[in-house]
Design a protein around this motif. Structure first.
Motif, PDB file in Angstrom:
ATOM      1  N   GLN A 113     -51.195 -17.689  13.817  1.00 18.29           N
ATOM      2  CA  GLN A 113     -50.611 -18.529  12.775  1.00 18.29           C
ATOM      3  C   GLN A 113     -51.634 -19.507  12.215  1.00 18.29           C
ATOM      4  O   GLN A 113     -51.606 -19.849  11.048  1.00 18.29           O
ATOM      5  CB  GLN A 113     -49.469 -19.337  13.373  1.00 18.29           C
ATOM      6  N   GLU A 121     -41.331 -10.069  -1.192  1.00 19.82           N
ATOM      7  CA  GLU A 121     -40.912  -9.717   0.170  1.00 19.82           C
ATOM      8  C   GLU A 121     -42.114  -9.540   1.081  1.00 19.82           C
ATOM      9  O   GLU A 121     -42.046  -9.806   2.276  1.00 19.82           O
ATOM     10  CB  GLU A 121     -40.060  -8.444   0.152  1.00 19.82           C
ATOM     11  N   ALA A 130     -43.215 -12.835   2.204  1.00 26.06           N
ATOM     12  CA  ALA A 130     -42.272 -13.386   3.174  1.00 26.06           C
ATOM     13  C   ALA A 130     -42.434 -12.766   4.567  1.00 26.06           C
ATOM     14  O   ALA A 130     -41.902 -13.295   5.539  1.00 26.06           O
ATOM     15  CB  ALA A 130     -40.844 -13.171   2.684  1.00 26.06           C
ATOM     16  N   PHE A 131     -43.175 -11.685   4.651  1.00 26.18           N
ATOM     17  CA  PHE A 131     -43.246 -10.949   5.924  1.00 26.18           C
ATOM     18  C   PHE A 131     -43.719 -11.831   7.088  1.00 26.18           C
ATOM     19  O   PHE A 131     -43.099 -11.834   8.158  1.00 26.18           O
ATOM     20  CB  PHE A 131     -44.158  -9.734   5.765  1.00 26.18           C
ATOM     21  N   GLU A 143     -41.186 -14.534   8.071  1.00 26.87           N
ATOM     22  CA  GLU A 143     -40.052 -13.879   8.728  1.00 26.87           C
ATOM     23  C   GLU A 143     -40.373 -13.620  10.195  1.00 26.87           C
ATOM     24  O   GLU A 143     -39.541 -13.812  11.071  1.00 26.87           O
ATOM     25  CB  GLU A 143     -39.723 -12.553   8.036  1.00 26.87           C
ATOM     26  N   ASN A 144     -41.613 -13.169  10.425  1.00 22.48           N
ATOM     27  CA  ASN A 144     -42.001 -12.836  11.796  1.00 22.48           C
ATOM     28  C   ASN A 144     -41.993 -14.041  12.714  1.00 22.48           C
ATOM     29  O   ASN A 144     -41.727 -13.919  13.905  1.00 22.48           O
ATOM     30  CB  ASN A 144     -43.408 -12.231  11.814  1.00 22.48           C
ATOM     31  N   ILE A 145     -42.332 -15.219  12.162  1.00 28.47           N
ATOM     32  CA  ILE A 145     -42.389 -16.377  13.048  1.00 28.47           C
ATOM     33  C   ILE A 145     -41.091 -17.169  13.013  1.00 28.47           C
ATOM     34  O   ILE A 145     -41.017 -18.286  13.520  1.00 28.47           O
ATOM     35  CB  ILE A 145     -43.597 -17.289  12.729  1.00 28.47           C
ATOM     36  N   GLY A 146     -40.060 -16.582  12.406  1.00 26.05           N
ATOM     37  CA  GLY A 146     -38.741 -17.181  12.503  1.00 26.05           C
ATOM     38  C   GLY A 146     -38.505 -18.406  11.632  1.00 26.05           C
ATOM     39  O   GLY A 146     -37.726 -19.285  11.989  1.00 26.05           O
ATOM     40  N   VAL A 147     -39.160 -18.451  10.476  1.00 24.16           N
ATOM     41  CA  VAL A 147     -38.919 -19.564   9.550  1.00 24.16           C
ATOM     42  C   VAL A 147     -37.536 -19.389   8.919  1.00 24.16           C
ATOM     43  O   VAL A 147     -37.164 -18.280   8.549  1.00 24.16           O
ATOM     44  CB  VAL A 147     -40.011 -19.569   8.459  1.00 24.16           C
ATOM     45  N   PRO A 148     -36.746 -20.479   8.799  1.00 23.39           N
ATOM     46  CA  PRO A 148     -35.420 -20.346   8.193  1.00 23.39           C
ATOM     47  C   PRO A 148     -35.488 -19.878   6.731  1.00 23.39           C
ATOM     48  O   PRO A 148     -36.465 -20.173   6.032  1.00 23.39           O
ATOM     49  CB  PRO A 148     -34.841 -21.768   8.250  1.00 23.39           C
ATOM     50  N   THR A 149     -34.440 -19.162   6.312  1.00 23.16           N
ATOM     51  CA  THR A 149     -34.428 -18.538   4.988  1.00 23.16           C
ATOM     52  C   THR A 149     -34.826 -19.473   3.835  1.00 23.16           C
ATOM     53  O   THR A 149     -35.674 -19.121   3.025  1.00 23.16           O
ATOM     54  CB  THR A 149     -33.030 -17.947   4.727  1.00 23.16           C
ATOM     55  N   ILE A 197     -38.400 -20.095   3.811  1.00 24.50           N
ATOM     56  CA  ILE A 197     -39.190 -18.918   3.424  1.00 24.50           C
ATOM     57  C   ILE A 197     -39.345 -18.896   1.912  1.00 24.50           C
ATOM     58  O   ILE A 197     -40.437 -18.719   1.385  1.00 24.50           O
ATOM     59  CB  ILE A 197     -38.530 -17.616   3.911  1.00 24.50           C
ATOM     60  N   TRP A 198     -38.232 -19.124   1.217  1.00 24.78           N
ATOM     61  CA  TRP A 198     -38.296 -19.099  -0.253  1.00 24.78           C
ATOM     62  C   TRP A 198     -39.275 -20.135  -0.784  1.00 24.78           C
ATOM     63  O   TRP A 198     -40.053 -19.851  -1.687  1.00 24.78           O
ATOM     64  CB  TRP A 198     -36.907 -19.317  -0.852  1.00 24.78           C
ATOM     65  N   VAL A 233     -42.816 -18.966  -0.053  1.00 25.20           N
ATOM     66  CA  VAL A 233     -43.211 -17.848  -0.900  1.00 25.20           C
ATOM     67  C   VAL A 233     -43.585 -18.361  -2.283  1.00 25.20           C
ATOM     68  O   VAL A 233     -44.611 -17.985  -2.856  1.00 25.20           O
ATOM     69  CB  VAL A 233     -42.077 -16.807  -0.994  1.00 25.20           C
ATOM     70  N   MET A 250     -47.871 -18.447   5.833  1.00 28.73           N
ATOM     71  CA  MET A 250     -47.726 -18.822   7.236  1.00 28.73           C
ATOM     72  C   MET A 250     -48.324 -20.198   7.495  1.00 28.73           C
ATOM     73  O   MET A 250     -48.367 -20.650   8.631  1.00 28.73           O
ATOM     74  CB  MET A 250     -48.397 -17.778   8.124  1.00 28.73           C
ATOM     75  N   CYS A 308     -48.484 -11.844  12.777  1.00 28.44           N
ATOM     76  CA  CYS A 308     -47.553 -12.236  13.835  1.00 28.44           C
ATOM     77  C   CYS A 308     -46.357 -11.313  13.989  1.00 28.44           C
ATOM     78  O   CYS A 308     -45.322 -11.722  14.513  1.00 28.44           O
ATOM     79  CB  CYS A 308     -47.039 -13.668  13.646  1.00 28.44           C
ATOM     80  N   GLY A 346     -36.212 -12.391  17.189  1.00 31.57           N
ATOM     81  CA  GLY A 346     -36.541 -13.706  16.630  1.00 31.57           C
ATOM     82  C   GLY A 346     -36.982 -13.700  15.187  1.00 31.57           C
ATOM     83  O   GLY A 346     -37.501 -14.677  14.695  1.00 31.57           O
ATOM     84  N   ARG A 347     -36.793 -12.576  14.507  1.00 30.69           N
ATOM     85  CA  ARG A 347     -37.183 -12.532  13.103  1.00 30.69           C
ATOM     86  C   ARG A 347     -36.110 -13.155  12.235  1.00 30.69           C
ATOM     87  O   ARG A 347     -34.932 -12.990  12.486  1.00 30.69           O
ATOM     88  CB  ARG A 347     -37.366 -11.079  12.660  1.00 30.69           C
ATOM     89  N   THR A 348     -36.527 -13.830  11.181  1.00 32.70           N
ATOM     90  CA  THR A 348     -35.570 -14.291  10.189  1.00 32.70           C
ATOM     91  C   THR A 348     -35.750 -13.432   8.950  1.00 32.70           C
ATOM     92  O   THR A 348     -36.634 -12.604   8.897  1.00 32.70           O
ATOM     93  CB  THR A 348     -35.800 -15.771   9.848  1.00 32.70           C
ATOM     94  N   LYS A 349     -34.897 -13.656   7.966  1.00 30.33           N
ATOM     95  CA  LYS A 349     -34.969 -12.816   6.772  1.00 30.33           C
ATOM     96  C   LYS A 349     -35.090 -13.689   5.538  1.00 30.33           C
ATOM     97  O   LYS A 349     -34.461 -14.743   5.441  1.00 30.33           O
ATOM     98  CB  LYS A 349     -33.687 -11.983   6.654  1.00 30.33           C
ATOM     99  N   MET A 350     -35.872 -13.206   4.598  1.00 32.19           N
ATOM    100  CA  MET A 350     -35.950 -13.899   3.327  1.00 32.19           C
ATOM    101  C   MET A 350     -34.668 -13.666   2.546  1.00 32.19           C
ATOM    102  O   MET A 350     -34.157 -14.554   1.886  1.00 32.19           O
ATOM    103  CB  MET A 350     -37.136 -13.360   2.528  1.00 32.19           C
TER     104      MET A 350
END
Ligand SMILES: Nc1ncnc2c1ncn2[C@@H]1O[C@H](COP(=O)(O)OP(=O)(O)OP(=O)(O)O)[C@@H](O)[C@H]1O
Ligand SMILES: [Mg+2]
Lengths: 285, 266
Positions: A88, A108, A111-112, A115-121, A124-125, A128, A164, B226, B232-236
């Motif tokens: 990271q 998208e 956002a990959f 997403e992998n490190i568990g950032v809230p939606t 993420i926006w 991005v 990230m 990563c 533990g994945r979140t989604k956009m």
């Protein structure tokens, strides 16, 4: 402690036969010491096979040291617990833009990582948007990566790393597959990130011109760091560079040749502007 | 020449079907397929036709796009139709030499044709109104329960979306290699099927090598960002039901009940 600190770093590749016996050991990175301060723009030069990529992959823990130590942002790269943390902290951009874009829509893909490190939606926006704007690709957010030019794809890849929020980006020959326009696009974007966001940049390249704007340069040959210094220091020593099978920027080469044939020019001229001024100065005196 | 292949046949439009959650569409399609094979009388056909016409109108996709898929199965349709028509035993209504057309044959043939045609149209509507990404997302989420049975649902979905991204790239590459090999005198067109297959070797070998190289690069790029599996994945763009989706579920349910009633009563 420096931001990146490598001490006696060694990496060996093993070649094995079918029975898993080691038949050959290749020391791709040999006893490298390297210190990089946060916020610097670093370039790494070296002939093919000199171990640049191998070294770069350590910074992102895609490889771990065979011996020696590497600390990234104070974290020990040999300790498996730190792997995700370091990835990271130090993002990586690769040479082939096609092979590092994962999603079929630009936004998208950016956002990959988050997403992998568990950032809230919601976040993420935001990330991005911020990253795509930082590399000037916001207008293409809904495009398919397949329809972008090489330079644009590479900027998307950089945005994907930026999202990230790393402190450092390692770029392994990001411009090698691009045309001159694409190269400039990508390089401008990288310099901008360094200046505006203070991201530490480690740029591996074969293009001498791309090195000119960096703060510090490492030259590698056969796994060793053989020269280091500011671009001016490095390019002043055309002889040693040639020994390591490297060129100098065209302008520097021109100044060097002029000097050799008797024109009284200073060493390590890096840009057209500098050469012009030096010649003008000669003219006036 | 290979570039003409398009993948996923999404047709962008602003319709309620396009906005629907992909899980609803997947579920609806499943129910629709079951219904197709449940009914066996004229009332069932009429009812499903009515439902299909409504959905077609709602989708705002030109009808010609939906029947495109039919072209590829037309031979199959004809062959199966002919077999059903002539080879079903039962009450004879016409005969040509040794071939007899029976009442039952006629019935089977038409039922089968209608089913196949409706099946293609129905599934086309789903793929035309859903992007490939939504589709994989929908599948991943709908099948999430299977993870408990050790089915790697996330991994399969990830593989599908990566395949979607790389198929166009590999197609382009095939095209390039083909041209390069043709420039060196390779011949992909002539000869019988075995010769043709052997001539494909100079195409397939470089293609495979390159595909593996890409896979290796991509795996590294994913790791560098990563990627660590689904945990533990979140989604956009997480899938979230809204009232429109709930209503659609109710509608699908009601339609299904009607189908069953029609089947039982008539
Ligand atoms: N996965 C590997 N397995 C075995 N040997 C490898 C592997 N990757 C690289 N090497 C070898 O290690 C040496 C250093 O390679 P590396 O890729 O680090 O060089 P490089 O400086 O990045 O070269 P280039 O400029 O061509 O990218 C080379 O001799 C190479 O053949
Ligand atoms: Mg390399």
């Amino acid at each position: 402690m420096s931001f990146i600190e490598a001490k006696n770093l060694v990496h060996e590749y093993f070649r094995r036969d079918e029975n898993d016996n080691v038949v050959d050991i290749l020391t791709a990175v040999d006893n490298v010491d390297m210190n990089v301060e946060a916020g610097q723009f670093i370039s790494i030069l070296g002939h093919n096979g000199s171990g640049k990529s191998t070294l770069a992959k350590h910074l992102n823990v895609l490889l771990t040291p065979s011996s020696g130590t590497l600390f990234v942002d104070g974290k020990d790269a040999s300790d498996e617990k730190n792997t995700l943390d370091i990835r990271q902290t130090a993002g990586m951009v690769f040479q082939n833009p096609d092979n590092q874009i994962i999603a079929s829509v630009v936004e998208e893909d950016v956002a990959f990582g988050p997403e992998n490190i568990g950032v809230p939606t919601d976040e993420i926006w935001q990330r991005v948007e911020k990253s795509l704007k930082a590399v000037g690709m916001w207008d293409y957010r809904e495009h398919s990566p397949n329809k972008l030019s090489g330079g644009q794809k590479q900027r998307v890849a950089i945005a994907g790393v930026m999202a990230m929020e790393p402190k450092c980006i390692v770029l392994d020959e990001p411009t090698a597959m691009l045309d001159p326009d694409g190269r400039k696009e990508v390089l401008d974007a990288v310099h901008e990130l360094n200046k505006k966001k203070g991201v530490t940049i480690i740029l591996i390249t074969h293009y001498m011109e791309e090195v000119v704007g960096s703060d510090y340069v490492f030259v590698m040959d056969r796994g060793h760091v053989v020269m280091q210094g500011t671009p001016r220091e490095i390019f002043s020593d055309v002889e040693t560079l040639k020994e390591h099978r490297l060129d100098v920027p065209q302008i520097t080469e021109l100044a060097y040749e002029l000097k050799k044939s008797g024109v009284d020019l200073p060493d390590g001229i890096l840009t057209r502007q500098e050469l012009l001024e030096a010649l003008r100065y000669l003219d006036e005196n | 020449m290979l570039r003409d292949i398009t993948l996923g046949q999404y047709y962008p439009a602003d319709s309620i079907l396009h906005k629907l959650d992909p899980r609803v569409k997947l579920f609806g399609t499943l129910i629709y397929i079951i219904s197709l094979f449940l009914f066996d009388n004229i009332w069932g056909i009429l009812w499903i036709t009515l439902a299909l016409v409504c959905v077609v109108r709602l989708s705002k996709v030109p009808f010609s796009f939906m029947i495109r898929g039919l072209r590829s199965i037309i031979i199959l349709l004809i062959v199966a139709g002919v077999f059903n028509l002539f080879l079903t035993p039962g009450q004879e209504i016409a005969s040509f030499g040794i071939f007899k057309i029976t009442m039952e044959g006629l019935r089977n043939a038409s039922l089968m044709t209608v089913r196949m045609v409706y099946l293609i149209i129905g599934t086309s509507i789903m793929t035309l109104t859903t992007t490939p990404n939504q589709l994989t997302d929908g599948l991943e989420k709908s099948l999430h329960g299977l993870t408990k049975l050790n089915v790697p649902v996330h991994e399969i979905a990830m593989m599908m979306s990566i395949a979607l991204r790389f198929i166009p790239i590999l197609i382009e590459e095939t095209d390039k290699i083909m041209k390069a090999q043709m420039a060196r005198g390779a011949d992909f067109e002539s000869g019988n099927i075995f010769q043709k297959a052997r001539n494909m070797v100079p195409l397939l070998v470089p293609l495979f090598v390159s595909a593996f190289r890409r896979a290796y690069d991509l795996a590294q790029a994913m790791e560098a960002r990563c990627y660590n599996g689904g945990e533990g994945r979140t989604k956009m763009k997480p899938l979230k039901y809204v009232s429109r989706d709930r209503n659609a579920y109710i509608l699908i349910f009601v339609a299904f009940v009607v189908t069953i009633v029609l089947k039982v009563v008539l």
